[in-house]
Design a protein around this motif. Sequence first.
Motif, mmCIF file in Angstrom:
data_model
loop_
_atom_site.group_PDB
_atom_site.id
_atom_site.type_symbol
_atom_site.label_atom_id
_atom_site.label_comp_id
_atom_site.label_asym_id
_atom_site.label_seq_id
_atom_site.Cartn_x
_atom_site.Cartn_y
_atom_site.Cartn_z
ATOM 1 N N ALA A 11 0.834 -1.211 0.000
ATOM 2 C CA ALA A 11 0.000 0.000 0.000
ATOM 3 C C ALA A 11 0.865 1.255 0.000
ATOM 4 O O ALA A 11 0.433 2.320 -0.449
ATOM 5 N N GLY A 12 2.077 1.149 0.525
ATOM 6 C CA GLY A 12 2.973 2.310 0.584
ATOM 7 C C GLY A 12 4.425 1.871 0.655
ATOM 8 O O GLY A 12 4.728 0.678 0.518
ATOM 9 N N GLY A 13 5.304 2.842 0.866
ATOM 10 C CA GLY A 13 6.719 2.549 1.113
ATOM 11 C C GLY A 13 7.412 1.792 -0.018
ATOM 12 O O GLY A 13 7.097 1.978 -1.201
ATOM 13 N N LEU A 14 8.353 0.950 0.358
ATOM 14 C CA LEU A 14 9.147 0.229 -0.644
ATOM 15 C C LEU A 14 8.282 -0.721 -1.466
ATOM 16 O O LEU A 14 8.504 -0.894 -2.663
ATOM 17 N N GLY A 15 7.276 -1.329 -0.820
ATOM 18 C CA GLY A 15 6.414 -2.285 -1.537
ATOM 19 C C GLY A 15 5.674 -1.629 -2.685
ATOM 20 O O GLY A 15 5.571 -2.195 -3.781
ATOM 21 N N ILE A 34 -2.117 -4.893 5.137
ATOM 22 C CA ILE A 34 -3.014 -5.014 6.302
ATOM 23 C C ILE A 34 -3.875 -3.755 6.433
ATOM 24 O O ILE A 34 -4.948 -3.793 7.043
ATOM 25 N N ASN A 35 -3.399 -2.647 5.850
ATOM 26 C CA ASN A 35 -4.103 -1.366 5.934
ATOM 27 C C ASN A 35 -5.038 -1.224 4.718
ATOM 28 O O ASN A 35 -4.630 -0.795 3.634
ATOM 29 N N GLY A 36 -6.300 -1.606 4.936
ATOM 30 C CA GLY A 36 -7.267 -1.667 3.842
ATOM 31 C C GLY A 36 -7.538 -0.326 3.175
ATOM 32 O O GLY A 36 -7.673 -0.253 1.945
ATOM 33 N N SER A 108 6.425 -12.516 14.410
ATOM 34 C CA SER A 108 5.313 -13.138 13.666
ATOM 35 C C SER A 108 5.121 -12.451 12.310
ATOM 36 O O SER A 108 4.768 -13.105 11.328
ATOM 37 N N ILE A 109 5.394 -11.152 12.237
ATOM 38 C CA ILE A 109 5.258 -10.465 10.932
ATOM 39 C C ILE A 109 6.524 -10.646 10.088
ATOM 40 O O ILE A 109 6.460 -11.064 8.936
ATOM 41 N N ASN A 110 7.673 -10.341 10.665
ATOM 42 C CA ASN A 110 8.910 -10.308 9.859
ATOM 43 C C ASN A 110 9.442 -11.692 9.500
ATOM 44 O O ASN A 110 10.078 -11.850 8.453
HETATM 45 N N1 LIG Z 1 12.855 1.679 4.900
HETATM 46 C C1 LIG Z 1 14.079 1.158 5.022
HETATM 47 O O1 LIG Z 1 15.081 1.887 5.144
HETATM 48 C C2 LIG Z 1 14.275 -0.337 5.003
HETATM 49 C C3 LIG Z 1 15.581 -0.807 5.046
HETATM 50 C C4 LIG Z 1 15.808 -2.175 5.015
HETATM 51 C C5 LIG Z 1 14.746 -3.048 4.928
HETATM 52 N N2 LIG Z 1 13.488 -2.582 4.895
HETATM 53 C C6 LIG Z 1 12.406 -3.573 4.804
HETATM 54 O O2 LIG Z 1 11.628 -3.322 3.644
HETATM 55 C C7 LIG Z 1 10.266 -3.691 3.881
HETATM 56 C C8 LIG Z 1 9.368 -2.505 3.579
HETATM 57 O O3 LIG Z 1 9.756 -1.425 4.418
HETATM 58 P P1 LIG Z 1 9.135 0.042 4.310
HETATM 59 O O4 LIG Z 1 10.197 0.963 4.702
HETATM 60 O O5 LIG Z 1 8.430 0.221 3.023
HETATM 61 O O6 LIG Z 1 8.062 -0.030 5.505
HETATM 62 P P2 LIG Z 1 6.714 0.813 5.679
HETATM 63 O O7 LIG Z 1 6.376 0.709 7.129
HETATM 64 O O8 LIG Z 1 6.872 2.147 5.066
HETATM 65 O O9 LIG Z 1 5.646 -0.018 4.826
HETATM 66 C C9 LIG Z 1 5.332 -1.353 5.183
HETATM 67 C C10 LIG Z 1 3.965 -1.725 4.653
HETATM 68 O O10 LIG Z 1 3.684 -3.046 5.160
HETATM 69 C C11 LIG Z 1 2.361 -3.048 5.690
HETATM 70 N N3 LIG Z 1 2.263 -4.073 6.744
HETATM 71 C C12 LIG Z 1 2.728 -3.986 8.018
HETATM 72 N N4 LIG Z 1 2.401 -5.096 8.690
HETATM 73 C C13 LIG Z 1 1.732 -5.900 7.838
HETATM 74 C C14 LIG Z 1 1.143 -7.173 7.969
HETATM 75 N N5 LIG Z 1 1.152 -7.848 9.128
HETATM 76 N N6 LIG Z 1 0.551 -7.731 6.892
HETATM 77 C C15 LIG Z 1 0.504 -7.043 5.711
HETATM 78 N N7 LIG Z 1 1.034 -5.822 5.538
HETATM 79 C C16 LIG Z 1 1.645 -5.254 6.594
HETATM 80 C C17 LIG Z 1 2.138 -1.639 6.210
HETATM 81 O O11 LIG Z 1 0.754 -1.340 6.342
HETATM 82 C C18 LIG Z 1 2.858 -0.802 5.164
HETATM 83 O O12 LIG Z 1 2.008 -0.439 4.101
HETATM 84 C C19 LIG Z 1 10.204 -4.157 5.336
HETATM 85 O O13 LIG Z 1 10.297 -5.562 5.388
HETATM 86 C C20 LIG Z 1 11.435 -3.522 5.956
HETATM 87 O O14 LIG Z 1 11.888 -4.236 7.086
HETATM 88 C C21 LIG Z 1 13.217 -1.237 4.924
#
Ligand SMILES: NC(=O)c1ccc[n+]([C@@H]2O[C@H](COP(=O)([O-])OP(=O)(O)OC[C@H]3O[C@@H](n4cnc5c(N)ncnc54)[C@H](O)[C@@H]3O)[C@@H](O)[C@H]2O)c1
Length: 257
Positions: A11-15, A34-36, A108-110
Amino acid sequence: MSKVAVVTGSAGGLGKGIAQRLAKDGFKLVLHDINGDMLADTLKEFKDNGIDAVAVTGDVSKQADQLNLVAEAVKAFDHIDVFINNAGIDVVSPFLEIDEAQLNRLFSINVNGVVFGTQAAAKQFMKQGTKGKVINACSIAGHEAYEMLGTYSATKHAVKAFTHVAAKELASEQITVNAYCPGVAKTSMWERIDEAMVARDDSMQPGDAFKKFSGNIALGRYQTADDVANLVSFLASDDADYITGQTILTDGGLVYN
Ligand SMILES: NC(=O)c1ccc[n+]([C@@H]2O[C@H](COP(=O)([O-])OP(=O)(O)OC[C@H]3O[C@@H](n4cnc5c(N)ncnc54)[C@H](O)[C@@H]3O)[C@@H](O)[C@H]2O)c1
Ligand SMILES: CC(=O)[C@H](C)O
């Protein structure tokens, strides 16, 4: 036939950045989070941009949700080619202070989430009788360990180990399992990490923890979602068919191993 990619936590971020890049690469997208509400907005944005995508709400830490995610993906697009275990959370705390509920949620999540996602995807690839690619979110914290992020680091080391073993167990099925290990990217995860680190140190101002971590990057700038997506795009492509069990750093020069 178009390839299909599933991206958890998109929904956001790296994904989201990864999903946008894979759409440019020609994939149909199964978005998931998880965030609908946020997921619905992201799906609309993708569709408005002409991307063939569906969205499935779920929690990666629930095995049934992961099976449902794959089932919904197949219902929408008939098959899957790539499954990206991207969703993850942070906890910022000295390990001496972390409590049972925080630790269980983090693992449980990671960790469980990556195992359940890989199971669900691998079973579908085997049912299809096709090759398949699983790509996991690791981190520099899966190669190094950072104070205040110690238990988070432990989960990412677990993702690294699991990536190795899943690659070994699935290789005979022509399923590859690799991981991308980002450095310091400006997403809401780092907003939370910065806030939590600053709250514990009177000498720090908002933004200082992020500056401190990203200040050590050899290439001189923090990471963007596009930087991460460039690596994932390669790992999802046929060019990566002969690569498995690798946990590849993309960090602008921070951790060297
Ligand atoms: N941002 C960084 O600098 C960084 C660095 C190294 C690794 N990572 C990894 O990259 C991945 C993405 O990170 P990000 O920075 O985009 O994080 P973020 O928090 O910005 O986004 C994570 C997304 O995952 C969703 N999410 C959280 N828990 C969930 C669940 N139980 N089920 C389904 N969705 C769920 C959130 O709602 C959110 O949209 C993560 O695994 C993080 O550990 C991030
Ligand atoms: C959040 C993360 O994995 C690194 C430490 O930036």
